[in-house]
Design a protein around this motif. Structure first.
Motif, PDB file in Angstrom:
ATOM      1  N   ASP A 248       0.804  -1.152   0.239  1.00 51.07           N
ATOM      2  CA  ASP A 248      -0.185  -0.028   0.148  1.00 51.07           C
ATOM      3  C   ASP A 248       0.780   1.398  -0.089  1.00 51.07           C
ATOM      4  N   THR A 488     -14.004  -7.161  -3.193  1.00 50.45           N
ATOM      5  CA  THR A 488     -12.714  -6.355  -2.216  1.00 50.45           C
ATOM      6  C   THR A 488     -13.416  -5.172  -1.578  1.00 50.45           C
ATOM      7  N   SER A 492     -13.158  -5.123   2.188  1.00 49.16           N
ATOM      8  CA  SER A 492     -12.212  -3.764   2.834  1.00 49.16           C
ATOM      9  C   SER A 492     -13.117  -3.091   4.102  1.00 49.16           C
ATOM     10  N   PRO A 619      -5.681  -6.280   6.663  1.00 46.23           N
ATOM     11  CA  PRO A 619      -7.076  -5.561   5.854  1.00 46.23           C
ATOM     12  C   PRO A 619      -6.942  -5.743   4.300  1.00 46.23           C
ATOM     13  N   ILE A 620      -7.981  -5.959   4.017  1.00 45.98           N
ATOM     14  CA  ILE A 620      -7.964  -6.193   2.088  1.00 45.98           C
ATOM     15  C   ILE A 620      -8.247  -4.830   1.689  1.00 45.98           C
ATOM     16  N   ARG A 621      -7.442  -4.122   0.753  1.00 48.80           N
ATOM     17  CA  ARG A 621      -7.908  -3.023   0.393  1.00 48.80           C
ATOM     18  C   ARG A 621      -8.543  -3.074  -1.162  1.00 48.80           C
ATOM     19  N   PRO A 622      -9.876  -2.298  -1.338  1.00 48.37           N
ATOM     20  CA  PRO A 622     -10.653  -2.404  -2.673  1.00 48.37           C
ATOM     21  C   PRO A 622      -9.476  -1.788  -3.770  1.00 48.37           C
TER      22      PRO A 622
END
Length: 838
Positions: A248, A488, A492, A619-622
């Motif tokens: 990120d 996603t 997120s 955390p999963i990012r969009p």
């Protein structure tokens, strides 16, 4: 093709160690990801080179600098070496042109018209030319023809005032027109005068051949150096993009502009300089070989480059494939040969294992595969089929034959002795040969010609078109990454609490299964959670819980829409058209069932796995890219199609059936080029053939009267049961059967019978029983083989190659989940079905 494979495929083998270490940089990114999201033990040897509190961008930039320096150093040395060779070549080409201008020809010339000696034949000229090449030391027989042709065609257009030299007669051959002694004397005298000129011309001709070879070699090497620049620049761009995505950050643009683009190999003037030298080689080739034809020179050189690249790639892949095949052959031999357990296994001359058996009439060697369990199972099934075919069980022959066919197909589907779709293809063949179809008006058996029309009409119905429409929507959503964007985005928002992350992944898997089928949904979801799995400790219960949750939720999602799984499409084809549920009615029934079932399974996984202990969630990012016009177009067409399916009953006077509506997305997506013929070829045609075969089997069982006979026998035994009692009995039976065999196969075999039983009740509710039955097919998830989501989940492995889940995890969680879902279906689902009037 992945770039890590592409760089191996396109790299020059001799330069392989000088390319960007793309795979190592990827591993470094994953290590940096762990340092960002979790505490790394100080004793972890693999992570010692990384400073825990150092900025990941600094560490990665340092690694990139090392790769950039390696590439730049190699390029500078290689470029200097090649340019020196090119300059030397160009000087030699200039000298060659001067000599060629003096001599006028690059090939041994023939005599002029003023000479009395007759011109030698073409065969003799070629023989002399061949000897010249041999004297020059060129042994490459494959290239001689091409090279000599190019050179001898090169300088033929010389002006008439240039001197032309004659080939000595004794070097060619004796001629037939030399009877006069004076002619012979003149000829010998002339030969002695021009011999030195001929030798000079031969040397010049051979020099042209060598120059051509040098030009081709340097042209190929310069093109490879240009490809080296492009491939490494792409490698830097892709690995920086992966770093930004996983860590990120926003490092890609800055590093590419500041360091990569300013490095010597990647400057624009460097590429222009290479192209200038390549153009010089083209002109040199044009001067030496093609007599000023630039287009032909460019075409010839590109052809040589293409042949070189193809040969090089074929060599690399031939070696890789050879290693793989040898490994497979070794494992096959180990599996089939079994020397440690059976000394009678031998090898044939072709390497295939055989087994020697002794009989009263002698010894025989038979292939080992004849003794495999699959062949024995297949032989047993065929034996049962023949017994049921010839031993009378039924009064009417068509019912007798149909019963034998039903047992044969059911056993083949259940054991998978041959592929499922192959079994489906045998159904129309046997239906025609065994004459199981009857005329509904006269009640007589149809002959082969009329039976053929009936069975193939049953195989292609609007149900199959509906299935194709569902596959088209799924392919378009997946190709445009709309499914991934939605998934996603939702994930997120889930945060980092284990229980929240678990239910969010289950909900995404269920919705994805509803939209793009429960075959593609688990694959999509497992790809999305990959970063989270990488950062969880080895053996983490959270890993097991989320993978199991996605698998079970995908099974539940298989019941959430008519196109979510093939068994739903089969059920719609079996139901009475007048009472078949619309999409709106289907959602009214299954959405409450699905939500409650997912909630209960979530509670079960939380209790049994306890995933919250010491778990740190990444955390999963969009996806941040804006929606494109194509994505909007696909989304709008998908929503319109689903809306038309929901209102299909109200629009029946326009479209007639949901299968006709399915043509809309097929025409639009393939017509405008969003999907291509390759996408069409990649449809799961085995599932389509399986469904078509099941529809033809249902038609055969119904037409022969067998279904009516069996239904009457079952109805007599359950006539005292209430509708709800029959629902529970059949739901339990289908749940057990679908646990051990494919969900679609279970629906194909049992749902026609369930429909007829429901139709024969005092208060007929055939569609209700079929609806409950198809929901129970999707609810069967007690074994790893119970549906595609389970099979995908148990094959999921961690970075060390160890499976996350075992069979015991499915038995201990899947079986209770199946029972919980059945309870919801026969309570909440039954109430919703009665409300809709089924």
């Amino acid at each position: 093709m992945r770039f890590s494979h592409s760089i191996q495929f396109n790299a020059v083998p001799d330069w392989s160690s000088h390319y960007i270490a793309y795979s190592n940089l990827k591993k470094l990114i994953y290590q940096l990801e762990k340092t960002v999201h979790q505490q790394i033990p100080s004793g972890d040897a693999e992570s010692r080179p990384l400073i825990q509190h150092e900025d990941p961008e600094t560490v990665f930039a340092r690694a990139l600098d090392v790769e950039l320096e390696k590439i730049s150093s190699f390029y500078v040395v290689k470029e200097k070496e090649l340019i020196e060779e090119v300059n030397e070549l160009l000087r030699d080409v200039g000298n060659f042109e001067e000599e060629a201008g003096d001599n006028g020809e690059l090939r041994p010339p023939t005599r002029g018209s003023g000479d009395r000696m007759p011109r030698p034949t073409r065969t003799r000229s070629m023989s002399a030319r061949s000897r010249i090449s041999t004297e020059d030391g060129n042994d490459d027989s494959e290239d001689d023809g091409d090279e000599n042709t190019g050179l001898t065609s090169g300088k033929r257009r010389s002006s008439s005032n240039k001197r032309r030299r004659s080939i000595p007669g004794h070097m060619l051959a004796s001629t037939t027109d030399m009877t006069a002694s004076t002619d012979l004397t003149r000829s010998v005298r002339r030969d002695s005068m021009v011999y030195e000129d001929y030798a000079e011309q031969a040397v010049l001709f051979s020099s042209g051949i060598m120059l051509k070879k040098r030009i081709i070699t340097l042209y190929v090497q310069l093109c490879e150096l240009k490809s080296y620049i492009q491939l490494n620049r792409t490698g830097f761009s892709k690995v920086l993009k992966k770093f930004d995505k996983i860590i990120d950050r926003q490092m890609r643009a800055k590093y590419m502009e500041t360091y990569v683009d300013s490095a010597c190999p990647f400057r624009e003037e460097t590429t222009r300089g290479l192209e200038e030298y390549i153009n010089k080689l083209v002109k040199a080739y044009m001067s030496v070989v093609t007599d000023g034809d630039e287009e032909k020179a460019t075409r010839d050189l590109r052809s040589h480059l293409r042949e070189h690249v193809v040969w090089e790639r074929n060599t690399v892949w031939r070696e890789l494939i050879g290693l793989e095949r040898r490994a497979e052959a070794a494992s096959l031999g180990h599996a089939l040969l079994g020397r440690d357990t059976d000394p009678k296994l031998l090898l044939q001359g072709d390497g295939l294992p055989v087994k020697e058996i002794t009989t009263p009439i002698g010894r025989f060697r038979l292939p080992v595969w004849l003794f495999s369990s699959t062949i024995l199972t297949l032989v047993t099934i065929i034996g049962i089929f023949l017994v049921m075919l010839f031993v009378p069980f039924m009064e009417r022959p068509e019912q007798q034959n149909c019963l034998a066919l039903l047992v044969l197909v059911s056993l083949l589907w259940a054991t998978e002795s041959i592929p499922l779709f192959v079994t489906s293809l045998t159904i129309p063949f046997l239906c025609v040969v065994l004459e199981v179809f009857r005329d509904p008006t006269t009640d007589k058996r149809l002959d082969s010609k009329h039976a053929t029309a009936a069975v193939f009409a049953a195989m292609w119905t609007p149900v199959i078109m509906l299935l194709l429409g569902g596959f088209t929507l799924a392919a378009a959503l997946s190709k445009c990454s709309i499914d991934k964007r939605i998934a996603t985005f939702v994930l997120s928002k889930a945060g980092t609490q284990p229980r929240t992350v678990l239910i969010a992944n289950m909900a995404v898997a269920a919705v994805a299964s509803m939209l793009i089928s429960n075959v593609a949904a688990p694959v999509l979801c497992f790809g999305i959670i990959e970063p989270m799995l990488r950062n969880l400790p080895a053996g983490s219960d959270m890993s097991k819980a989320v993978i199991m949750g996605i698998a079970l939720a995908s099974n539940i999602g298989g019941m959430l829409s008519p196109i979510a799984s093939p068994q739903n499409v089969v059920a719609i084809g079996i139901m009475e058209p007048a009472g078949a549920p619309t999409w709106g009615q289907w959602f009214f029934i299954v959405i409450p069932v699905g939500i409650i079932s997912l909630f209960l399974i979530w509670i079960l996984l939380l209790i049994t796995f306890r995933p919250g202990k010491g778990t740190t969630i990444v955390p999963i990012r969009p996806v941040k890219d804006p929606f494109t016009g194509i994505q909007w177009f696909v989304t709008i067409i998908t929503l319109i199609t689903i809306a038309l399916w929901c209102a299909s009953h109200q629009l029946e006077h326009i479209f007639g059936d949901m299968g006709v509506i399915a043509i809309i997305p097929i025409v639009l997506f393939f017509g405008v080029g969003i999907l291509t013929k390759e996408d069409f070829n990649n449809f799961p045609w085995t599932i389509i053939i399986l469904a078509a075969g099941g529809l033809s089997l249902g038609k055969a069982v119904n037409s022969s009267g067998l279904l009516q006979t069996v239904t009457e026998a079952i109805t007599e035994r359950v006539q005292d049961y209430s509708l709800y009692g029959i629902l529970v009995v059949f739901s339990s039976l289908i749940l057990v059967i679908a646990t051990f065999i494919s969900h679609t196969v279970a629906a194909l075999i049992i749902l026609p019978l369930v429909f007829n039983v429901g139709n024969g009740l005092a208060e007929p509710h055939p569609n209700l029983l079929v609806m409950a039955g198809v929901l129970m097919c999707s609810a069967a998830m007690g074994l790893p083989t119970s549906g595609f989501p389970n099979m995908t989940a148990i094959l999921k492995e961690d970075p060390a190659g160890q499976r996350y889940l075992n069979v015991k995890h499915f038995i201990s969680r899947g079986v209770p989940s199946s029972i919980l879902t059945m309870i919801v279906v026969v309570t909440v689902g039954y109430g919703a079905m009665r409300v809709t009037g089924m």
